[in-house]
Design a protein around this motif. Structure first.
Motif, PDB file in Angstrom:
ATOM      1  N   ASP A  22      23.837  46.172  33.693  1.00  0.00           N
ATOM      2  CA  ASP A  22      24.624  45.253  34.469  1.00  0.00           C
ATOM      3  C   ASP A  22      26.130  45.314  34.512  1.00  0.00           C
ATOM      4  OD1 ASP A  22      22.179  43.956  34.969  1.00  0.00           O
ATOM      5  OD2 ASP A  22      22.384  42.366  33.417  1.00  0.00           O
ATOM      6  N   GLY A  23      26.953  45.745  33.208  1.00  0.00           N
ATOM      7  CA  GLY A  23      28.281  45.740  33.408  1.00  0.00           C
ATOM      8  C   GLY A  23      28.624  47.179  34.072  1.00  0.00           C
ATOM      9  N   THR A  26      28.212  46.798  37.860  1.00  0.00           N
ATOM     10  CA  THR A  26      29.312  46.308  38.456  1.00  0.00           C
ATOM     11  C   THR A  26      30.553  47.172  38.786  1.00  0.00           C
ATOM     12  OG1 THR A  26      28.373  44.228  37.771  1.00  0.00           O
ATOM     13  CG2 THR A  26      30.673  44.218  38.637  1.00  0.00           C
ATOM     14  N   GLN A  29      29.768  49.969  41.285  1.00  0.00           N
ATOM     15  CA  GLN A  29      29.521  49.626  42.867  1.00  0.00           C
ATOM     16  C   GLN A  29      30.857  49.390  43.150  1.00  0.00           C
ATOM     17  OE1 GLN A  29      26.455  46.473  42.483  1.00  0.00           O
ATOM     18  NE2 GLN A  29      25.114  48.058  43.225  1.00  0.00           N
ATOM     19  N   ALA A  30      31.992  49.179  42.367  1.00  0.00           N
ATOM     20  CA  ALA A  30      33.192  49.090  43.038  1.00  0.00           C
ATOM     21  C   ALA A  30      33.696  50.450  43.724  1.00  0.00           C
ATOM     22  CB  ALA A  30      34.213  48.598  42.082  1.00  0.00           C
ATOM     23  N   ARG A  33      28.816  51.978  46.473  1.00  0.00           N
ATOM     24  CA  ARG A  33      28.131  50.617  46.789  1.00  0.00           C
ATOM     25  C   ARG A  33      26.656  51.076  46.613  1.00  0.00           C
ATOM     26  NH1 ARG A  33      30.551  46.420  46.218  1.00  0.00           N
ATOM     27  NH2 ARG A  33      29.575  45.229  48.124  1.00  0.00           N
ATOM     28  N   GLN A  37      20.911  50.075  39.489  1.00  0.00           N
ATOM     29  CA  GLN A  37      20.678  49.871  37.748  1.00  0.00           C
ATOM     30  C   GLN A  37      19.801  50.945  37.325  1.00  0.00           C
ATOM     31  OE1 GLN A  37      19.898  46.012  36.976  1.00  0.00           O
ATOM     32  NE2 GLN A  37      19.873  46.183  34.668  1.00  0.00           N
TER      33      GLN A  37
END
Length: 80
Positions: A22-23, A26, A29-30, A33, A37
């Motif tokens: 999860d971390g 994120t 994806q910055a 895109r 996961q």
């Protein structure tokens, strides 16, 4: 014990293979895109600060000279 799935380089560079959780997802994806996961990505840091999430080794080479990378604790073979 140190993570055996990383390399180090000059100026505090560290390249590590991670499975995106999860971390990490994120942050990845910055820049990308389409990151998903569970995918394996390279994380490049310098002195503990994030430089980039890289999909492949060619992307890593945009941030660090691959020839300068070595395993943790290994002396550079170019010294001398």
């Amino acid at each position: 014990m140190a993570n055996p799935r990383h390399l180090v380089g000059p100026d505090g560079i560290r390249v590590e293979v991670v499975a995106l959780d999860d971390g990490d997802l994120t942050l990845a994806q910055a820049q990308h895109r389409d990151a998903r996961q569970g995918e394996a990505w390279f994380v490049v840091t310098r002195r503990g600060r994030l430089v980039a999430y890289c999909r492949d080794i060619e992307e890593v080479a945009e941030h660090v000279a691959l020839a300068d990378l070595h395993g943790p604790g290994e002396a550079s073979e170019d010294v001398g």
